[in-house]
Design a protein around this motif. Structure first.
Motif, PDB file in Angstrom:
ATOM      1  N   GLY A   1       0.795  -1.221   0.000  1.00 42.05           N
ATOM      2  CA  GLY A   1       0.000   0.000   0.000  1.00 42.05           C
ATOM      3  C   GLY A   1       0.825   1.268   0.000  1.00 42.05           C
ATOM      4  O   GLY A   1       0.262   2.370  -0.108  1.00 42.05           O
ATOM      5  N   ARG A   2       2.145   1.143   0.125  1.00 43.96           N
ATOM      6  CA  ARG A   2       3.033   2.313   0.176  1.00 43.96           C
ATOM      7  C   ARG A   2       4.220   2.061  -0.746  1.00 43.96           C
ATOM      8  O   ARG A   2       4.824   0.991  -0.705  1.00 43.96           O
ATOM      9  N   VAL A   4      -0.318  11.427  -2.523  1.00 45.97           N
ATOM     10  CA  VAL A   4       0.834  11.541  -3.411  1.00 45.97           C
ATOM     11  C   VAL A   4       1.666  12.745  -2.992  1.00 45.97           C
ATOM     12  O   VAL A   4       1.145  13.856  -2.833  1.00 45.97           O
ATOM     13  N   THR A   5       2.955  12.540  -2.802  1.00 50.76           N
ATOM     14  CA  THR A   5       3.885  13.616  -2.469  1.00 50.76           C
ATOM     15  C   THR A   5       5.099  13.515  -3.379  1.00 50.76           C
ATOM     16  O   THR A   5       5.696  12.446  -3.514  1.00 50.76           O
ATOM     17  N   THR A   9      -3.072  13.497   6.640  1.00 53.20           N
ATOM     18  CA  THR A   9      -3.184  12.333   7.500  1.00 53.20           C
ATOM     19  C   THR A   9      -3.779  11.166   6.721  1.00 53.20           C
ATOM     20  O   THR A   9      -4.751  11.337   5.986  1.00 53.20           O
ATOM     21  N   ALA A  10      -3.198   9.986   6.896  1.00 54.51           N
ATOM     22  CA  ALA A  10      -3.741   8.758   6.312  1.00 54.51           C
ATOM     23  C   ALA A  10      -4.449   7.968   7.406  1.00 54.51           C
ATOM     24  O   ALA A  10      -4.110   8.069   8.590  1.00 54.51           O
ATOM     25  N   HIS A  14       3.117   9.135   4.522  1.00 52.65           N
ATOM     26  CA  HIS A  14       4.288   8.374   4.108  1.00 52.65           C
ATOM     27  C   HIS A  14       5.228   8.111   5.283  1.00 52.65           C
ATOM     28  O   HIS A  14       6.411   7.810   5.092  1.00 52.65           O
ATOM     29  N   GLY A  15       4.693   8.241   6.500  1.00 51.36           N
ATOM     30  CA  GLY A  15       5.488   7.986   7.686  1.00 51.36           C
ATOM     31  C   GLY A  15       5.578   6.501   7.970  1.00 51.36           C
ATOM     32  O   GLY A  15       5.284   5.651   7.129  1.00 51.36           O
TER      33      GLY A  15
END
Length: 411
Positions: A134-135, A196-197, A225-226, A240-241
């Protein structure tokens, strides 16, 4: 003599840590990718450092092993030569063979580095070997297209899809052009929201690159925030942490850590490299309101998220600092320590600092078998033995494997 470009017919030997197998040719070691133990292949040398070994790709299989399959992604196929994506190591092996290879690597690292005879069986996570991720972080080539780097190269192989990512994750990024040489992070969270970053260097007023040491993140899509779910709780985290890339890993790993930790009611537990609090949540429930949990994490954003996620658990103390500095003034002696260090492992300084406080149990979560073996050997010097180890195929198609080890203090 430089063997680069030379084709060698070799009989493939055992698997090695790093996504390749070991062969020998004219007295030299050849690390061969895209091969399986027991095969006879033609291997083309891709890198020759001029010492007693070289690296090669299996470009033709003369005698195949039983576990060989056709790779599900065309960019992983050996016949594509240098156009091959470097992200996956074992797409040419079936699921069972992949797990056997990873188990052999963990077993060998424990024996060679820690001196332990501890055979390891790698377990599958739910969901199968595809569409689990997922990332993902992608590179941008000079043509502005996103892709993944070739093995041991800065060259970007453009992609339209990646079969190990959750379906649709890359749709928002593959059809647009990006700033050359930047990177793009994509996260698809539990609510199916895509974040998306882009990471790129800003331009200064004269049109050149600004003198920054690191690229600057620019959010393209999604929120700050996700939303994720694991261990029966809802989590709000940085898109993306730190969070497990496998969608089912959080549930499985937290359950195993809880079982191994077995923190006593009213006791003290430490969660080192604690991230957003996934393991601290289980520890807090075990020690109850009369106990305490110390969560240590160097990322201030992660600690902020952890405080919000665990606001209902007042027995958790949060410290936004490095583990090394936190252990210099740790507070109450722990009954159990959970640590989930970065890929390089905890290292001697952290291991010795934990050993001074003599917790009865230590639960070590590791994504690199060599680093785990080094830490296990260091804990042995502090009087701890390896009591249990569970390994998981949390990164199917790649050589990576996740291990959770229980270390107990010898009385």
């Amino acid at each position: 003599m430089d063997w680069t470009g030379r084709r060698l017919e070799v009989e493939v030997g055992p698997v090695a840590h790093g996504g390749h197998c070991v062969a020998r040719y004219e007295g030299r070691v050849v690390f061969v990718r895209h091969a399986l133990p027991g095969e006879v292949v033609f291997a083309e040398v891709t890198e020759d450092p001029g010492r007693g070994f070289c690296r090669a790709d299996a470009v033709e299989v003369k005698s195949a092993a039983p576990g060989r399959v056709r790779p599900p992604c065309p960019l992983a196929a050996p016949e594509l030569g240098t156009a091959r994506c470097g992200g996956c190591d074992w797409q040419h092996a079936d699921e069972t063979t992949q797990r056997e290879l990873k188990g052999a690597v963990v077993t060998e690292q424990l024996q060679r580095i820690a001196g332990l005879n501890h055979p390891v069986t790698v377990q599958a996570l739910p969901g199968g070997p595809l569409r689990w991720r997922g990332r993902v972080r992608l590179a941008v080539g000079r043509d502005g297209r996103v892709g993944f780097r070739a093995h041991r190269s800065h060259r970007v192989v453009p992609v339209q899809d990646c079969p190990i990512t959750v379906e649709g994750t890359l749709d928002a990024v593959v059809d647009r052009r990006w700033t050359a040489t930047s990177e793009v992070e994509v996260t698809r969270d539990a609510d199916e929201q895509v974040h998306v970053t882009a990471h790129r260097r800003d331009r200064d007023r004269r049109g050149g690159r600004a003198p920054r040491s690191k690229p600057v993140p620019h959010r393209i899509a999604g929120a700050d925030t996700a939303h994720e779910t694991a261990a029966g709780r809802a989590w709000r985290v940085a898109p993306h942490g730190f969070w497990q890339v496998h969608r089912h890993a959080g549930d499985v790993f937290s359950a195993v850590v809880n079982r191994m930790a077995a923190a006593p009611e009213g006791g003290v537990a430490w969660d080192l490299y604690g991230g957003v609090g996934l393991f601290a949540a289980g520890l807090a429930e075990q020690v109850g309101s009369a106990g305490s949990v110390l969560l240590v994490e160097s990322s201030r954003r992660a600690v902020k998220d952890a405080q919000a996620n665990l606001a209902d658990l007042p027995q958790v103390e949060f410290r936004a600092q490095t583990v090394e500095s936190a252990l210099s003034t740790p507070g109450a002696r722990p009954d159990v320590v959970v640590l989930d260090p970065p890929r390089k492992g905890a290292g001697r300084e952290v291991v010795e600092a934990i050993g001074v406080h003599r917790p009865q149990r230590i639960v070590h979560v590791a994504c690199d078998p060599a680093a785990l073996a080094r830490d296990v050997a260091l804990f042995a010097e502090q009087g701890y033995r390896l009591a249990d180890l569970e390994a998981f195929d949390a990164f199917p198609m790649t050589h990576h494997v996740e291990c959770i080890a229980l270390l107990e203090r010898d009385e």
